[in-house]
Each structure stands twice: as C-alpha cells, then as structure tokens.
Write an enzyme that holds these catalytic residues in place. Sequence first.
Site, PDB file in Angstrom:
ATOM      1  N   HIS A  41       5.466  -0.184  -2.905  1.00 48.37           N
ATOM      2  CA  HIS A  41       5.293   0.431  -3.883  1.00 48.37           C
ATOM      3  C   HIS A  41       5.244   1.984  -3.636  1.00 48.37           C
ATOM      4  CE1 HIS A  41       2.920  -3.369  -5.295  1.00 48.37           C
ATOM      5  NE2 HIS A  41       4.127  -3.494  -5.493  1.00 48.37           N
TER       6      HIS A  41
ATOM      7  N   SER B 280      -4.342  -9.899  -3.133  1.00 50.14           N
ATOM      8  CA  SER B 280      -4.770 -10.655  -4.163  1.00 50.14           C
ATOM      9  C   SER B 280      -3.546 -11.715  -4.418  1.00 50.14           C
ATOM     10  CB  SER B 280      -5.351 -10.148  -5.349  1.00 50.14           C
ATOM     11  OG  SER B 280      -4.392  -9.050  -5.885  1.00 50.14           O
TER      12      SER B 280
ATOM     13  N   ASN C 102       0.843  -1.266  -0.152  1.00 49.39           N
ATOM     14  CA  ASN C 102      -0.003  -0.087  -0.042  1.00 49.39           C
ATOM     15  C   ASN C 102       1.218   1.111   0.056  1.00 49.39           C
ATOM     16  OD1 ASN C 102      -2.127  -1.689   0.109  1.00 49.39           O
ATOM     17  ND2 ASN C 102      -2.694  -1.438   2.228  1.00 49.39           N
ATOM     18  N   VAL C 103       0.085   2.350  -0.343  1.00 48.69           N
ATOM     19  CA  VAL C 103       0.963   3.537  -0.629  1.00 48.69           C
ATOM     20  C   VAL C 103       0.514   4.558   0.348  1.00 48.69           C
ATOM     21  CG1 VAL C 103       1.367   3.215  -3.129  1.00 48.69           C
ATOM     22  CG2 VAL C 103      -0.551   4.280  -2.470  1.00 48.69           C
ATOM     23  N   ASP C 104      -0.602   4.221   1.317  1.00 48.86           N
ATOM     24  CA  ASP C 104      -1.247   5.234   2.087  1.00 48.86           C
ATOM     25  C   ASP C 104      -1.029   5.555   3.364  1.00 48.86           C
ATOM     26  OD1 ASP C 104      -1.938   2.828   3.829  1.00 48.86           O
ATOM     27  OD2 ASP C 104      -3.607   2.326   2.499  1.00 48.86           O
TER      28      ASP C 104
ATOM     29  N   CYS D  36      10.919  14.268  -8.840  1.00 47.63           N
ATOM     30  CA  CYS D  36      11.158  14.919 -10.173  1.00 47.63           C
ATOM     31  C   CYS D  36      11.411  13.831 -11.316  1.00 47.63           C
ATOM     32  CB  CYS D  36      12.443  15.798 -10.069  1.00 47.63           C
ATOM     33  SG  CYS D  36      12.724  16.747 -11.718  1.00 47.63           S
TER      34      CYS D  36
ATOM     35  N   CYS E  14      15.465  15.358 -12.470  1.00 50.15           N
ATOM     36  CA  CYS E  14      16.739  15.300 -11.283  1.00 50.15           C
ATOM     37  C   CYS E  14      16.338  14.381  -9.994  1.00 50.15           C
ATOM     38  CB  CYS E  14      17.079  16.551 -10.886  1.00 50.15           C
ATOM     39  SG  CYS E  14      16.089  17.504  -9.818  1.00 50.15           S
TER      40      CYS E  14
ATOM     41  N   CYS F 287       9.229  20.681 -10.445  1.00 46.99           N
ATOM     42  CA  CYS F 287      10.342  20.566  -9.631  1.00 46.99           C
ATOM     43  C   CYS F 287      10.895  21.861  -9.380  1.00 46.99           C
ATOM     44  CB  CYS F 287      11.501  19.702 -10.175  1.00 46.99           C
ATOM     45  SG  CYS F 287      12.857  19.629  -9.394  1.00 46.99           S
TER      46      CYS F 287
HETATM   47  P1  NAD Z   1      -4.465  -6.277  -4.020  1.00 47.52           P
HETATM   48  O1  NAD Z   1      -3.987  -6.925  -5.037  1.00 47.52           O
HETATM   49  O2  NAD Z   1      -3.835  -6.134  -2.691  1.00 47.52           O
HETATM   50  O3  NAD Z   1      -6.106  -6.875  -3.786  1.00 47.52           O
HETATM   51  C1  NAD Z   1      -7.016  -6.528  -2.872  1.00 47.52           C
HETATM   52  C2  NAD Z   1      -7.433  -7.741  -2.028  1.00 47.52           C
HETATM   53  O4  NAD Z   1      -8.055  -7.539  -0.763  1.00 47.52           O
HETATM   54  C3  NAD Z   1      -8.320  -8.809  -2.777  1.00 47.52           C
HETATM   55  O5  NAD Z   1      -7.780 -10.073  -2.573  1.00 47.52           O
HETATM   56  C4  NAD Z   1      -9.577  -8.685  -1.660  1.00 47.52           C
HETATM   57  O6  NAD Z   1     -10.331 -10.003  -1.659  1.00 47.52           O
HETATM   58  C5  NAD Z   1      -9.097  -8.261  -0.544  1.00 47.52           C
HETATM   59  N1  NAD Z   1      -9.985  -7.473   0.369  1.00 47.52           N
HETATM   60  C6  NAD Z   1     -11.112  -6.694  -0.069  1.00 47.52           C
HETATM   61  N2  NAD Z   1     -11.698  -6.121   1.155  1.00 47.52           N
HETATM   62  C7  NAD Z   1     -10.915  -6.587   2.270  1.00 47.52           C
HETATM   63  C8  NAD Z   1     -11.063  -6.502   3.424  1.00 47.52           C
HETATM   64  N3  NAD Z   1     -11.847  -5.839   4.238  1.00 47.52           N
HETATM   65  N4  NAD Z   1     -10.154  -7.138   4.540  1.00 47.52           N
HETATM   66  C9  NAD Z   1      -9.069  -8.051   3.811  1.00 47.52           C
HETATM   67  N5  NAD Z   1      -9.105  -8.306   2.636  1.00 47.52           N
HETATM   68  C10 NAD Z   1     -10.035  -7.609   1.844  1.00 47.52           C
HETATM   69  O7  NAD Z   1      -4.925  -4.857  -4.200  1.00 47.52           O
HETATM   70  P2  NAD Z   1      -5.681  -4.231  -5.600  1.00 47.52           P
HETATM   71  O8  NAD Z   1      -6.651  -3.524  -5.289  1.00 47.52           O
HETATM   72  O9  NAD Z   1      -5.505  -5.287  -6.737  1.00 47.52           O
HETATM   73  O10 NAD Z   1      -4.360  -3.280  -5.868  1.00 47.52           O
HETATM   74  C11 NAD Z   1      -2.925  -3.646  -6.589  1.00 47.52           C
HETATM   75  C12 NAD Z   1      -2.011  -2.605  -6.202  1.00 47.52           C
HETATM   76  O11 NAD Z   1      -2.349  -1.201  -6.137  1.00 47.52           O
HETATM   77  C13 NAD Z   1      -1.662  -2.771  -4.791  1.00 47.52           C
HETATM   78  O12 NAD Z   1      -0.775  -3.500  -4.357  1.00 47.52           O
HETATM   79  C14 NAD Z   1      -0.979  -1.361  -4.469  1.00 47.52           C
HETATM   80  O13 NAD Z   1       0.283  -1.134  -4.964  1.00 47.52           O
HETATM   81  C15 NAD Z   1      -1.850  -0.702  -5.148  1.00 47.52           C
HETATM   82  N6  NAD Z   1      -3.122  -0.012  -4.340  1.00 47.52           N
HETATM   83  C16 NAD Z   1      -3.051   0.582  -2.918  1.00 47.52           C
HETATM   84  C17 NAD Z   1      -3.860   1.062  -2.389  1.00 47.52           C
HETATM   85  C18 NAD Z   1      -3.682   1.559  -1.127  1.00 47.52           C
HETATM   86  O14 NAD Z   1      -2.559   1.925  -0.650  1.00 47.52           O
HETATM   87  N7  NAD Z   1      -4.605   1.515   0.159  1.00 47.52           N
HETATM   88  C19 NAD Z   1      -5.242   1.160  -2.854  1.00 47.52           C
HETATM   89  C20 NAD Z   1      -5.348   0.445  -3.975  1.00 47.52           C
HETATM   90  C21 NAD Z   1      -4.370   0.086  -4.716  1.00 47.52           C
HETATM   91 ZN    ZN Z   2      14.151  18.294 -10.658  1.00 46.19          ZN
END
Ligand code: NAD
Ligand code: ZN
Length: 252
Positions: free
Chosen positions: A116, A193, A99-101, A124, A127, A151
């Site tokens: 991620h 996933s 996650n990026v959050d 930038c 640079c 930048c």
């Molecule tokens: P992911 O591949 O991690 O899939 C989401 C998974 O979460 C699924 O398997 C789903 O069944 C499960 N899920 C749904 N609700 C849930 C809950 N309440 N508790 C537990 N599990 C639950 O993520 P994605 O959405 O396919 O995104 C891929 C990439 O995108 C991530 O690895 C990330 O880099 C980025 N992303 C980050 C964020 C964030 O920072 N919160 C959000 C969306 C996407």
């Molecule tokens: Zn720069």
Amino acid sequence: MIGEAAKLLARSRFAIAFTGAGISAESGVPTFRGFNGLWKMHRPEELATPEAFRKDPHLVWSFYKWRMDLIRKARPNRAHYALAELERMGILKAVITQNVDDLHREAGSRNVVELHGNIFRVRCTSCSYRENLKESGRLDEFLKERDLPKCPRCGSLLRPDVVWFGEPLPRKSLEEAFRLAERADLVLVIGTSGVVYPAAYVPQIVKETGGKVIEINPEESGITPIADVFIRGKAGEVMGELLELVRGLANE
Ligand code: NAD
Ligand code: ZN
C-alpha cells in the site's frame, strides 16, 4: 497453540509474514478503526480516497501530515523486531505488509514488500516525480510548509505515495507478493482484518497451495476461518514469546 505454531515455523522451509495495521498498534500507530474520533470529525476511509483529494486537497494533506508526524515518532515494537530476527535466522523469507509506516525496515527486516505504499514518499499528480522525504532529509521542512506541496519538476500538486481506497495496488509489489505466497509453505498473518483485497489473497494463496496459516490477532478476522493455528493476543506479546520458542527449537 503457540507451541504448535513454534514447531511449524521451526520446521518450515519457506515462511513469509503478512502484516496489517494491528502489528503497529503497540508502537502507537492507530489502526484505521482506532482513528475514529481521534482526527476531527472525519473517518479515514473518507479521507483516503482520490475523490476526497480532488474535492479538498488541503483537508487530505493535513490528515496525511498529521499521520506522517505521528508515524515518524513511532518506534518498532517486539513484533517487528521478532520478524527481523526470524529473517536473520533464515526462517522467514519475506514480510508482505499492508502498512505504510516503514516500521518493518526500521526494525531490520530486509525483504519487505509494501502493498500500500509508504507514508514518507510523495509523488506528482502529473509527471513521474517521486521523493522519499525521510531519505532526502526534507521531512521537517515539508511538515512545516502550510501551502499545498508542489512538484519541483513540473509545478503540479504532489500527493502521498500510498494506495487509496478504490485505487489499484502497485503491480510489481502485488506480483512479488503473489509469487512469494505461491512458494511459501507457511504464512504468519499478524494484525490484519483480512478484508482488504487484493492484499487478502496472500494468505489464501498459501493455504490453497498446501501451506500452513498461523494467525495472531486479539480478534477473529476474515483470515481466521482458514487459519491452521489462531493465537488470540497482541502482536508484540505473542511474537516475543514465539521467537523464544523457535530459538529453543532451533538450538535443539
Ligand atoms: P487492518 O485491516 O489491518 O485491521 C487491523 C487489525 O489489527 C484488526 O483485525 C485488529 O483486530 C488487529 N489488531 C489490533 N490491535 C492489535 C495488536 N496489538 N496486535 C495484533 N493485532 C491487532 O487495518 P485497518 O486499520 O482496518 O486499515 C486498513 C488499511 O489502512 C491497512 O491495510 C493499511 O493500508 C492502512 N493503514 C496503515 C497503517 C500503518 O501503516 N500502520 C495504519 C492504519 C491504516
Ligand atoms: Zn511533476
């Protein structure tokens, strides 16, 4: 199932967690699949790419500013807090997240490896300039600005400091994640996933080196076939209960 998971955790010597977008779903941050239909007519997989950014930086930036705004208002949920507490108890050694959050750190986790990137950081395109907008206090101003962000050092276009589809992961973070996975005798896999590589190697490395894999997800995932314990459910609910059970065992 959950009792078995609690016992394994309480007995572990070096447990780690591996998290994905699902752990933040109960905080109101949609998983990528949850975005469908939510954001105009575009699929995030089509916006989170270097090609999309080259073609239409305005579109990609408006997607990211929308996400930054959504995520800055989100708060950690019980699952993030439970992981932070397990770390304070000395059971959990690190959280490796896709996650990026920033919600793991907000909840109090200290040893967080971000595979991620981070949505609040920009960098930038020419640079080495990088900025964390939350730390520099410029987030409000940044979100209000309508022109493309430039930048301050060289004037080139800034981009989100996140890993897009098709881009390599930050080498140091990936090496750190693999090192932790090799040491770990247990991994808690929550809300991923498990199909995005190389991140998804983390639980596989733990398994191959003889460690246990505990998975929490409302649905089966790419990790489920190697899970020793699969707990079907939402991260916040399951982790709240799991923490109580582990506390009980730790006090015995
Ligand atoms: P992911 O591949 O991690 O899939 C989401 C998974 O979460 C699924 O398997 C789903 O069944 C499960 N899920 C749904 N609700 C849930 C809950 N309440 N508790 C537990 N599990 C639950 O993520 P994605 O959405 O396919 O995104 C891929 C990439 O995108 C991530 O690895 C990330 O880099 C980025 N992303 C980050 C964020 C964030 O920072 N919160 C959000 C969306 C996407
Ligand atoms: Zn720069």
